[in-house]
Design an enzyme around this catalytic site. Structure first.
Site, PDB file in Angstrom:
ATOM      1  CB  THR A 296      -1.095   0.017   0.846  1.00 37.76           C
ATOM      2  OG1 THR A 296       0.140  -0.319   2.410  1.00 37.76           O
ATOM      3  CG2 THR A 296      -1.826  -1.633   0.920  1.00 37.76           C
ATOM      4  CG  HIS A 297      -0.110   4.992   2.124  1.00 40.22           C
ATOM      5  ND1 HIS A 297       0.152   5.804   2.229  1.00 40.22           N
ATOM      6  CD2 HIS A 297      -1.545   4.477   2.388  1.00 40.22           C
ATOM      7  CE1 HIS A 297       0.031   5.518   3.553  1.00 40.22           C
ATOM      8  NE2 HIS A 297      -1.082   4.710   3.670  1.00 40.22           N
ATOM      9  CG  ASP A 298       3.487   7.094   1.079  1.00 42.42           C
ATOM     10  OD1 ASP A 298       4.145   7.750   0.477  1.00 42.42           O
ATOM     11  OD2 ASP A 298       1.614   7.212   2.289  1.00 42.42           O
TER      12      ASP A 298
END
Length: 215
Positions: free
Chosen positions: A139-141
């Protein structure tokens, strides 16, 4: 466009699963054979593709792309070590993405394999020679270093850093912001709520370090 010949390094289960993905991309890849230093496998078939011989035969196929299909929780560095020994330029390494994977504009390093159902939710960078088995969630980052192995259904929350050659077992979950150290092994079904030091094996819910045990 002519499909590029493709050699598999290793003739075990990961090679079979990667081959299944490759066969869904016939305009891109033409499976040529597998190379494995286990002489007992030479001359056999893996799902119809021949095991041609040992890794020394790589020099006989200079135009073929190559994909590393070796992984081991007990020897998490094995894939990177073999890749470094072969010392091929990036353009020789095949990056395999199953048609049922979602990468959302992520940048994938040379030699990475994403199998069916892998989801990367935002643009980010994934290292070289990473393997993500079916249903992995990134997921993000998140930051995924070279040589990481994700077994099936492993999942990362946001802003997780996974160090070089770490191994996440089947169904493992990692909390947001956590750092998994280089060469660390996370056991099946583990729930990781805090940073894991390099080289350690953690398992359980919540995950704790194991001493003298296998994950």
């Amino acid at each position: 466009m002519t499909a590029r010949p493709l050699l598999f390094i290793g003739a075990g289960g990961l090679a079979r699963e990667t081959l299944a993905a490759v066969r869904l991309l016939p305009e891109t890849w033409n499976p040529l054979g597998a190379l494995d230093d286990s002489t007992a496998l030479h001359g056999t078939l893996i799902d119809g593709v021949p095991v041609l011989g040992g890794l020394d035969l790589l020099a006989d196929h200079p135009d073929a792309a190559v994909v590393m299909c070796v992984a081991s929780a007990r020897r998490s560095l094995v894939r990177l070590n073999v890749a470094r020994k072969l010392d091929l330029p990036d353009e020789r390494w095949a990056t395999i993405v199953h048609p049922a994977a979602v990468i959302s504009g992520a940048s994938l390093g040379a030699g990475t394999i994403l199998l069916a159902g892998v989801v990367i939710t935002t643009p980010l960078s994934v290292g070289r020679h990473v393997v993500a088995m079916p249903q992995v969630l990134i997921t993000h980052d998140d930051e995924v270093s070279d040589g990481v192995t994700f077994a099936g259904r492993a999942s990362l929350a946001g802003s997780v850093h996974v160090g070089e050659a770490a191994y996440l077992g089947q169904g493992a979950m990692v909390r947001e912001g956590v750092k998994i150290g280089a060469g660390a092994v996370i056991g099946m079904g583990a729930v990781v709520l805090q940073d894991v030091p390099a080289g350690e094996t953690w398992a359980g819910v919540p995950a704790r370090p194991l001493r003298g045990e296998s994950a």
